[in-house]
Design a protein around this motif. Structure first.
Motif, PDB file in Angstrom:
ATOM      1  N   SER A 287       0.732  -1.219  -0.022  1.00  0.00           N
ATOM      2  CA  SER A 287      -0.115   0.066   0.127  1.00  0.00           C
ATOM      3  C   SER A 287       0.653   1.385   0.094  1.00  0.00           C
ATOM      4  O   SER A 287       1.881   1.343   0.816  1.00  0.00           O
ATOM      5  CB  SER A 287      -0.983  -0.168   1.224  1.00  0.00           C
ATOM      6  OG  SER A 287      -1.183   1.227   1.705  1.00  0.00           O
TER       7      SER A 287
ATOM      8  N   ALA B 283       0.256   3.987   1.459  1.00  0.00           N
ATOM      9  CA  ALA B 283       0.425   4.508   2.832  1.00  0.00           C
ATOM     10  C   ALA B 283       1.772   4.240   3.608  1.00  0.00           C
ATOM     11  O   ALA B 283       2.084   4.776   4.547  1.00  0.00           O
ATOM     12  CB  ALA B 283      -0.705   4.342   3.475  1.00  0.00           C
TER      13      ALA B 283
ATOM     14  N   GLU C 113       4.692   9.918   1.705  1.00  0.00           N
ATOM     15  CA  GLU C 113       4.839  10.493   0.388  1.00  0.00           C
ATOM     16  C   GLU C 113       6.517  10.829   0.136  1.00  0.00           C
ATOM     17  O   GLU C 113       6.864  10.775  -0.890  1.00  0.00           O
ATOM     18  CB  GLU C 113       4.311  11.968   0.570  1.00  0.00           C
ATOM     19  CG  GLU C 113       4.238  12.782  -0.827  1.00  0.00           C
ATOM     20  CD  GLU C 113       3.843  14.238  -0.831  1.00  0.00           C
ATOM     21  OE1 GLU C 113       3.099  14.622   0.250  1.00  0.00           O
ATOM     22  OE2 GLU C 113       4.286  15.156  -1.497  1.00  0.00           O
TER      23      GLU C 113
ATOM     24  N   ASN D 231      -6.371   4.973  -4.187  1.00  0.00           N
ATOM     25  CA  ASN D 231      -5.707   3.799  -3.049  1.00  0.00           C
ATOM     26  C   ASN D 231      -5.969   2.513  -3.842  1.00  0.00           C
ATOM     27  O   ASN D 231      -5.321   1.596  -3.456  1.00  0.00           O
ATOM     28  CB  ASN D 231      -6.490   3.884  -1.921  1.00  0.00           C
ATOM     29  CG  ASN D 231      -7.821   3.814  -1.870  1.00  0.00           C
ATOM     30  OD1 ASN D 231      -8.562   3.571  -2.947  1.00  0.00           O
ATOM     31  ND2 ASN D 231      -8.319   4.227  -0.649  1.00  0.00           N
TER      32      ASN D 231
ATOM     33  N   SER E 278      -3.287  12.239  -4.098  1.00  0.00           N
ATOM     34  CA  SER E 278      -4.214  11.191  -4.184  1.00  0.00           C
ATOM     35  C   SER E 278      -5.495  11.679  -5.137  1.00  0.00           C
ATOM     36  O   SER E 278      -5.391  12.915  -5.234  1.00  0.00           O
ATOM     37  CB  SER E 278      -4.693  10.919  -2.961  1.00  0.00           C
ATOM     38  OG  SER E 278      -4.903  11.842  -2.168  1.00  0.00           O
TER      39      SER E 278
END
Ligand code: ADP
Ligand code: MG
Length: 348
Positions: free
Chosen positions: A11, A13, A17, A106, A138
């Motif tokens: 993922s 996340a 960043e 996502n 995003s």
């Protein structure tokens, strides 16, 4: 179709960043001495001492400009760079830097962005262009990718769209219509696949067309060739929307008319055979099919001997007085007014 269900998924996340940007960009090499500072600060720094700077941007939106069911992400990354480099070469310049901005939902794991950046990196290495920055954010749905290319050219070498003169020859590099037909083949296979997921597409007869659609090459070699041949075009444009619409841009901006000869249009044998198969007119496809990323330019008639016989170029017509309009001379020697039917005109 292209998604491997067993593939590792990380993922976005997990990295954050900055980790993500670093992970994606750390293997890029720098090729140009004008690039003083690339990724990593608030802004990149470029030093073009005695040249003009060329800047161009394109924004690609999933579902509008690309379809990930048949466009592998690596190819998308490559193509997103090509469409911008092509604009720099169309000014008779040298492309030196790019920035890449992406928005992703996502639904995309890190591995997807690695693929995208592998294509961007291949383009940078092949074309000797430096990735110097971008932005990452995003999106609620799908992917957006925007590339900006920067180039350099001496003031006196830059070629605009507005310099074509009456009697100039109209020249195009490579051949036309392949990318559009490649898209038709891919769309057809996608529909077959949706009906029967077990079907194995047989694409042997369309390899050139599919390559033209999925892995276009910008004509970096054309400004170099022209320089070697001691030719400076009077006008130039890249063919992203189809020959008709591009020649019309040149004519409108140069306040001239043109005659294009149907029998001079350069067509690959696969374009001819596949047009027949799809019951389409290959001339229409050459005129209106987009995304070939060839260069269209005009040269003084005095350069005829330099251009003729060069396998990279086809002389397809000449510039006329504005009042004569913009026309196609058919094989039957009839004149038809050119129409700016872009790429979408084929859609019902
Ligand atoms: P800022 O908050 O100042 O906009 P960012 O955190 O967005 O900075 O970017 C940090 C550095 O990473 C900058 O040099 C920027 O140009 C670069 N960068 C950001 N996103 C990308 C990307 N998708 N591809 C390449 N470089 C990127
Ligand atoms: Mg930013």
């Amino acid at each position: 179709m292209l998604e491997d269900k067993n593939q590792e998924k990380t993922s976005l996340a997990e990295l954050g960043e900055f980790g993500l940007i670093n992970h994606l960009t750390k293997h890029f090499k720098m090729y140009n001495s004008a690039t003083q500072k690339g990724v990593g600060d608030d802004a990149a720094v470029i030093n073009q001492s005695d040249k003009e700077t060329l800047v161009t941007t394109d924004l690609l939106v999933e579902g509008v400009h690309f379809d990930l069911s048949y466009m592998p992400l690596k190819h998308l990354g490559y193509k997103a760079v090509m469409v911008n480099l092509s604009d720099v070469y169309a000014m008779n310049g040298v492309a030196e830097q790019i920035t890449v901005s992406i928005a992703v939902s996502n639904r995309f794991p890190l591995e997807a962005l690695e693929e995208l950046y592998a294509g961007i990196q291949l383009a940078c290495d092949t074309y000797k262009v430096d990735l110097i920055g971008g932005d990452t954010t995003s999106s609620t749905k799908g992917m957006l990718i925007s590339v900006t290319a920067l180039g350099a050219a001496k003031k006196e070498d830059i070629v605009y769209r507005n310099g074509a003169k009456e009697t100039d020859l109209i020249v195009v590099s490579g051949d036309l219509g392949g990318a559009y037909l490649g898209l038709q083949v891919l769309e057809r296979e996608k529909q077959v696949f949706q009906v029967n997921p077990e079907s194995q597409p047989d694409l042997d007869n369309y390899t050139y067309l599919i390559e033209r659609q999925l892995k276009p090459e910008a004509r970096k070699d054309v400004p170099e060739l022209l320089k070697e041949m001691e030719i400076k075009p009077t006008s130039m444009i890249d063919i992203s929307d189809g020959l008709s619409s591009e020649i019309m841009h040149i004519c409108t901006q140069s306040k001239v008319g043109c005659k294009i000869y149907e029998d001079k249009l350069p067509l690959d044998p696969q374009v001819i055979s596949t047009s027949e198969e799809f019951n389409m007119d290959s001339t229409m496809i050459a005129l209106s099919g987009g995304e070939d990323y060839e260069l269209l330019f005009t040269v003084p008639i005095a350069d005829f001997d330099k251009i003729k016989g060069n396998p990279n170029f086809s002389i397809i017509g000449h510039i006329t007085e504005e009042t004569q309009g913009m026309n196609l001379v058919t094989r039957a020697n009839q004149e038809m007014e050119l129409k700016a039917q872009g790429w979408n005109s084929f859609e019902e």
